[in-house]
Design a protein around this motif. Structure first.
Motif, PDB file in Angstrom:
ATOM      1  N   ASN A  57       0.850  -1.189   0.000  1.00  0.00           N
ATOM      2  CA  ASN A  57       0.000   0.000   0.000  1.00  0.00           C
ATOM      3  C   ASN A  57       0.882   1.234   0.000  1.00  0.00           C
ATOM      4  OD1 ASN A  57       0.605  -0.873   2.754  1.00  0.00           O
ATOM      5  ND2 ASN A  57      -0.625   0.845   3.413  1.00  0.00           N
ATOM      6  N   HIS A  59       1.783   4.917   1.086  1.00  0.00           N
ATOM      7  CA  HIS A  59       1.536   5.703   2.300  1.00  0.00           C
ATOM      8  C   HIS A  59       1.700   7.184   2.008  1.00  0.00           C
ATOM      9  CE1 HIS A  59       3.162   1.730   3.213  1.00  0.00           C
ATOM     10  NE2 HIS A  59       2.567   1.743   4.378  1.00  0.00           N
ATOM     11  N   GLY A  60       1.214   7.621   0.867  1.00  0.00           N
ATOM     12  CA  GLY A  60       1.267   9.052   0.580  1.00  0.00           C
ATOM     13  C   GLY A  60       2.547   9.480  -0.111  1.00  0.00           C
ATOM     14  N   LEU A  61       3.008   8.702  -1.084  1.00  0.00           N
ATOM     15  CA  LEU A  61       4.096   9.172  -1.939  1.00  0.00           C
ATOM     16  C   LEU A  61       3.546   9.400  -3.344  1.00  0.00           C
ATOM     17  CD1 LEU A  61       7.075   9.892  -2.377  1.00  0.00           C
ATOM     18  CD2 LEU A  61       7.441   7.531  -3.111  1.00  0.00           C
ATOM     19  N   GLU A  62       3.079   8.343  -3.992  1.00  0.00           N
ATOM     20  CA  GLU A  62       2.491   8.502  -5.321  1.00  0.00           C
ATOM     21  C   GLU A  62       1.062   9.022  -5.227  1.00  0.00           C
ATOM     22  OE1 GLU A  62       3.557   8.202  -8.511  1.00  0.00           O
ATOM     23  OE2 GLU A  62       1.546   8.837  -9.097  1.00  0.00           O
ATOM     24  N   PHE A  63       0.306   8.417  -4.340  1.00  0.00           N
ATOM     25  CA  PHE A  63      -1.118   8.746  -4.286  1.00  0.00           C
ATOM     26  C   PHE A  63      -1.429   9.626  -3.093  1.00  0.00           C
ATOM     27  CE2 PHE A  63      -1.093   4.491  -6.366  1.00  0.00           C
ATOM     28  CZ  PHE A  63      -1.468   4.935  -7.619  1.00  0.00           C
ATOM     29  N   PHE A  64      -2.285  10.588  -3.345  1.00  0.00           N
ATOM     30  CA  PHE A  64      -2.860  11.387  -2.275  1.00  0.00           C
ATOM     31  C   PHE A  64      -4.361  11.110  -2.292  1.00  0.00           C
ATOM     32  CE2 PHE A  64      -4.490  15.614  -0.789  1.00  0.00           C
ATOM     33  CZ  PHE A  64      -4.159  15.411   0.540  1.00  0.00           C
ATOM     34  N   ILE A  65      -5.071  11.619  -1.300  1.00  0.00           N
ATOM     35  CA  ILE A  65      -6.507  11.349  -1.262  1.00  0.00           C
ATOM     36  C   ILE A  65      -7.304  12.257  -2.182  1.00  0.00           C
ATOM     37  CG2 ILE A  65      -6.616  10.174   0.958  1.00  0.00           C
ATOM     38  CD1 ILE A  65      -7.272  12.903   2.200  1.00  0.00           C
ATOM     39  N   ASP A  66      -6.602  13.058  -3.023  1.00  0.00           N
ATOM     40  CA  ASP A  66      -7.365  13.750  -4.081  1.00  0.00           C
ATOM     41  C   ASP A  66      -7.943  12.711  -5.040  1.00  0.00           C
ATOM     42  OD1 ASP A  66      -4.815  13.111  -5.019  1.00  0.00           O
ATOM     43  OD2 ASP A  66      -4.690  14.848  -6.322  1.00  0.00           O
ATOM     44  N   LYS A  68      -7.736   8.469  -4.971  1.00  0.00           N
ATOM     45  CA  LYS A  68      -7.162   7.317  -4.278  1.00  0.00           C
ATOM     46  C   LYS A  68      -7.659   6.042  -4.936  1.00  0.00           C
ATOM     47  CE  LYS A  68      -5.016   5.448  -0.709  1.00  0.00           C
ATOM     48  NZ  LYS A  68      -3.593   5.658  -0.422  1.00  0.00           N
ATOM     49  N   CYS A 152      -5.239   0.961   1.690  1.00  0.00           N
ATOM     50  CA  CYS A 152      -5.373   0.528   3.083  1.00  0.00           C
ATOM     51  C   CYS A 152      -5.477   1.748   3.988  1.00  0.00           C
ATOM     52  CB  CYS A 152      -4.160  -0.285   3.521  1.00  0.00           C
ATOM     53  SG  CYS A 152      -4.035  -1.878   2.739  1.00  0.00           S
ATOM     54  N   GLU A 153      -5.815   2.878   3.409  1.00  0.00           N
ATOM     55  CA  GLU A 153      -5.752   4.107   4.182  1.00  0.00           C
ATOM     56  C   GLU A 153      -7.132   4.678   4.472  1.00  0.00           C
ATOM     57  OE1 GLU A 153      -4.096   7.324   2.000  1.00  0.00           O
ATOM     58  OE2 GLU A 153      -4.245   8.724   3.664  1.00  0.00           O
ATOM     59  N   GLN A 154      -7.922   4.791   3.411  1.00  0.00           N
ATOM     60  CA  GLN A 154      -9.173   5.524   3.513  1.00  0.00           C
ATOM     61  C   GLN A 154     -10.351   4.569   3.302  1.00  0.00           C
ATOM     62  OE1 GLN A 154      -9.932   9.609   1.466  1.00  0.00           O
ATOM     63  NE2 GLN A 154     -10.605   8.106  -0.016  1.00  0.00           N
TER      64      GLN A 154
ATOM     65  N   PHE C  15     -10.283   6.452   9.467  1.00  0.00           N
ATOM     66  CA  PHE C  15     -10.229   7.465   8.424  1.00  0.00           C
ATOM     67  C   PHE C  15     -11.247   7.107   7.343  1.00  0.00           C
ATOM     68  CE2 PHE C  15      -8.202   9.617   4.753  1.00  0.00           C
ATOM     69  CZ  PHE C  15      -8.233  10.903   5.264  1.00  0.00           C
ATOM     70  N   TYR C  24      -9.159  17.261   4.666  1.00  0.00           N
ATOM     71  CA  TYR C  24      -8.493  17.349   3.360  1.00  0.00           C
ATOM     72  C   TYR C  24      -7.336  18.360   3.327  1.00  0.00           C
ATOM     73  CZ  TYR C  24      -7.771  17.027  -1.622  1.00  0.00           C
ATOM     74  OH  TYR C  24      -7.191  16.825  -2.839  1.00  0.00           O
ATOM     75  N   PHE C  31       0.982  16.110   3.166  1.00  0.00           N
ATOM     76  CA  PHE C  31       1.447  15.412   1.950  1.00  0.00           C
ATOM     77  C   PHE C  31       2.537  16.230   1.269  1.00  0.00           C
ATOM     78  CE2 PHE C  31       0.523  14.681  -2.738  1.00  0.00           C
ATOM     79  CZ  PHE C  31       1.092  13.419  -2.809  1.00  0.00           C
ATOM     80  N   ASN C  34       6.526  15.908   1.615  1.00  0.00           N
ATOM     81  CA  ASN C  34       7.416  15.040   0.842  1.00  0.00           C
ATOM     82  C   ASN C  34       8.543  15.844   0.210  1.00  0.00           C
ATOM     83  OD1 ASN C  34       6.239  12.535   1.238  1.00  0.00           O
ATOM     84  ND2 ASN C  34       4.906  12.668  -0.540  1.00  0.00           N
ATOM     85  N   TYR C  79      -0.964   8.498   7.811  1.00  0.00           N
ATOM     86  CA  TYR C  79       0.153   8.406   6.867  1.00  0.00           C
ATOM     87  C   TYR C  79       0.700   9.789   6.512  1.00  0.00           C
ATOM     88  CZ  TYR C  79      -1.091   3.490   6.168  1.00  0.00           C
ATOM     89  OH  TYR C  79      -1.347   2.170   6.339  1.00  0.00           O
ATOM     90  N   TYR C  80      -0.164  10.789   6.482  1.00  0.00           N
ATOM     91  CA  TYR C  80       0.327  12.145   6.203  1.00  0.00           C
ATOM     92  C   TYR C  80       0.828  12.804   7.475  1.00  0.00           C
ATOM     93  CZ  TYR C  80      -2.259  10.808   2.157  1.00  0.00           C
ATOM     94  OH  TYR C  80      -2.710  10.085   1.102  1.00  0.00           O
ATOM     95  N   LYS C  83       4.328  12.320   8.152  1.00  0.00           N
ATOM     96  CA  LYS C  83       5.295  13.182   7.468  1.00  0.00           C
ATOM     97  C   LYS C  83       5.531  14.457   8.272  1.00  0.00           C
ATOM     98  CE  LYS C  83       3.824  11.122   3.167  1.00  0.00           C
ATOM     99  NZ  LYS C  83       4.964  10.308   2.766  1.00  0.00           N
TER     100      LYS C  83
END
Lengths: 283, 115, 119
Positions: A57, A59-66, A68, A152-154, C15, C24, C31, C34, C79-80, C83
């Motif tokens: 999964n 953890h917020g490197l490639e994908f953000f919750i904009d 998902k 596995c986040e949201q 979440f 958001y 986010f 990074n 996860y955010y 960071k």
């Protein structure tokens, strides 16, 4: 045809990357964890899989919750890691396997799994830590990797019964690929853990051990759990069990456990390393 | 598993095409930004290099050959952005691909709409 | 058990859609950490950086006070937030201690006991 030769479960937490970068493998804290790995490394070096299908999964490197994706698959020939924000070393590129990836993507969508298909995909510790654990010193350039990323986040996130079915569909897809390739499947993630909330720090050793047993002999029994069940029993991030279940879905027939090392805690998690072989499909 | 079908005059954007067309499509996707469009107009060749277009793709771009762009893996949604940059409408692009004039292509569309 | 009904789990902030919407801006800010430039920009002027992402007053307060639980209540995803913790040079055991009201040593001891199945 392509064949799945076995499956591996392993943790992927960033603390492992730090421990390896700082040479802490033999310290009392880490030794019981790292001591589990040589037999699995030996197996990989002996069997020499051409391709690793790796469930993890992001953890917020490639994908953000904009945006998902519920299930995403990489179809590139190369994947890059990048700054994740808290200082684990960035690692060299990972080699991909575009042809088999596309074949799997085609087959999955045909099979009812409407994947997000990624021609570029930054891969985070969820993918890179397991590779470095199996081939220390980042010596995995020879192995081609197909990343399969599960939300596995949201919530809502895919339920265990669905991730198991995804694994089964990937297993069928691999079998229907014409080229002779040896494929190993990694299911990565912490077992029980919770990072957030006043309940942070729970680890459920008994449940983890039961899950490892069931992953060998009766994986369908694990699909009775919902993600909320898992959060309750195994902690909010215990839902990462989904990646292990997906890996197991790829295996068929009689599944044999060749090696296991459960250890807890590492960082805030229970860690389950397991090496499985299964009945190889008839040629 | 369904086989890829061959429809004459139709180029499907499937896996191999998407892989092949990725640099071309990525470049055309960048044309969403005015700065990118200006950069392209200033030095097309440098812009092709920036996105590592294949020789076929560069050639198709130079010739404004839409069919060749499709054959090189172009996706029409991104190629449309290139067309926009050139000030071409979807009917202009239709004309270019079918060998008709824009007026002929428009008439062709109208005719198909008639009962 | 074995139901997908939403439930309250004490000390746990799942979440879900409600939290994802509420959190958001906060998550988007975290986010951004990074990138080194973003971390530098935050460190130079945390308030201005929070405003850039339209954080609510409650979120800004939680960030200022480094109050992880409050961040979770305001829709933060771990996860955010991790960071942000990294930017503060805190690891997961530090975060665990902050949330549970234990010292870091106490939290680590609890993990060890949990790992042995003693709890």
């Amino acid at each position: 045809m392509a064949n799945i030769i076995g499956g591996i479960t392993t943790s992927h937490i960033p603390a492992i990357a730090n421990a390896m970068a700082n040479g802490l493998e033999d310290t009392p804290y880490w030794k019981p964890f790292f001591d589990g790995y040589p037999p699995v490394r030996d197996w990989l070096n002996e069997k020499k899989p051409d391709v690793i299908i790796l469930f993890y999964n992001d953890h917020g490197l490639e994908f953000f919750i904009d945006k998902k994706p519920t299930f995403a698959i990489g179809v590139a020939d190369e994947y890059h890691n990048a700054d994740e924000g808290w200082g684990i070393p960035t690692i060299p590129p990972v080699t991909g396997e575009s042809d088999l990836s596309w074949h799997i993507a085609n087959s999955l969508v045909e099979d009812g799994f409407d994947m997000t298909i990624c021609q570029e995909m930054k891969v985070d510790h969820g993918l890179t830590v397991p590779l470095n654990l199996m081939w220390p010193g980042h010596n995995y350039g020879h192995v081609k990797v197909i990343p399969v990323c599960i939300n596995c986040e949201q919530h809502p996130m895919p339920q265990p019964k669905r991730t198991f079915a995804l694994g089964q569909a990937i297993g069928r897809a691999v079998q229907s690929f014409d080229d002779d390739l040896k494929v190993a499947v990694f299911g990565t993630g912490g077992m029980s853990h919770q990072l957030d909330g006043e309940r942070a720090g729970i680890i459920n050793r008994e449940f983890d051990l039961m899950c490892l047993d069931k992953l060998v002999s009766d994986p369908e029994d694990l699909t009775k759990y919902s993600n909320f069940d898992l959060a309750e029993i195994a902690g909010a991030q215990g839902v990462e069990l989904n990646m292990l279940i997906a890996m197991r879905g790829c295996l068929i027939g009689d599944v044999k456990e060749l090696h296991r090392n459960y250890h807890a805690p590492i960082s805030n998690t229970g860690s389950g390393l397991m090496l499985l072989e299964h009945t190889m499909p008839e040629k | 598993m369904s086989q890829t079908v061959n429809i004459p005059g139709t180029i499907m954007l499937d896996g191999p095409m998407a892989t092949k067309g990725y640099p071309l499509n990525k470049m055309c996707y960048s044309f969403n930004n005015a700065a990118a469009r200006n950069e392209f107009k200033e030095d097309e060749e440098a812009y092709y290099e920036k996105f590592k277009l294949t020789e076929d793709q560069r050639d198709a771009m130079r010739k404004r050959d839409v069919i060749a762009m499709l054959e090189a893996g172009g996706s029409i949604y991104y190629l449309a952005k290139f067309a926009g940059l050139l000030g071409l409408s979807v009917q202009d692009v239709g004309g270019l691909q079918t060998g008709m004039s824009t007026e002929e292509f428009k008439a062709f569309l109208v005719k198909q709409g008639e009962v | 058990m074995a139901t997908n009904e939403k439930r309250d789990i004490p000390g746990t902030y799942l979440f879900d859609s409600t939290m994802a919407k509420k959190g958001y801006g906060l998550n988007k800010m975290c986010f951004s950490f990074n990138n080194q430039e973003a971390r530098d920009e935050f460190n130079a002027d945390p308030d201005a950086y929070c405003d850039k992402f339209n954080l609510t007053e409650a979120q800004k307060k939680a960030i200022k006070e480094k109050d992880i639980i409050a961040m979770l209540r305001e829709g933060g995803s771990i996860y955010y937030l991790a960071k942000y913790a990294g930017l503060l040079k805190l690891n997961m055991q530090d975060i665990g201690a902050l949330q549970t009201g234990m010292s870091v040593e106490e939290f680590k001891d609890m993990l060890v006991k949990n790992g042995r199945g003693e709890v």
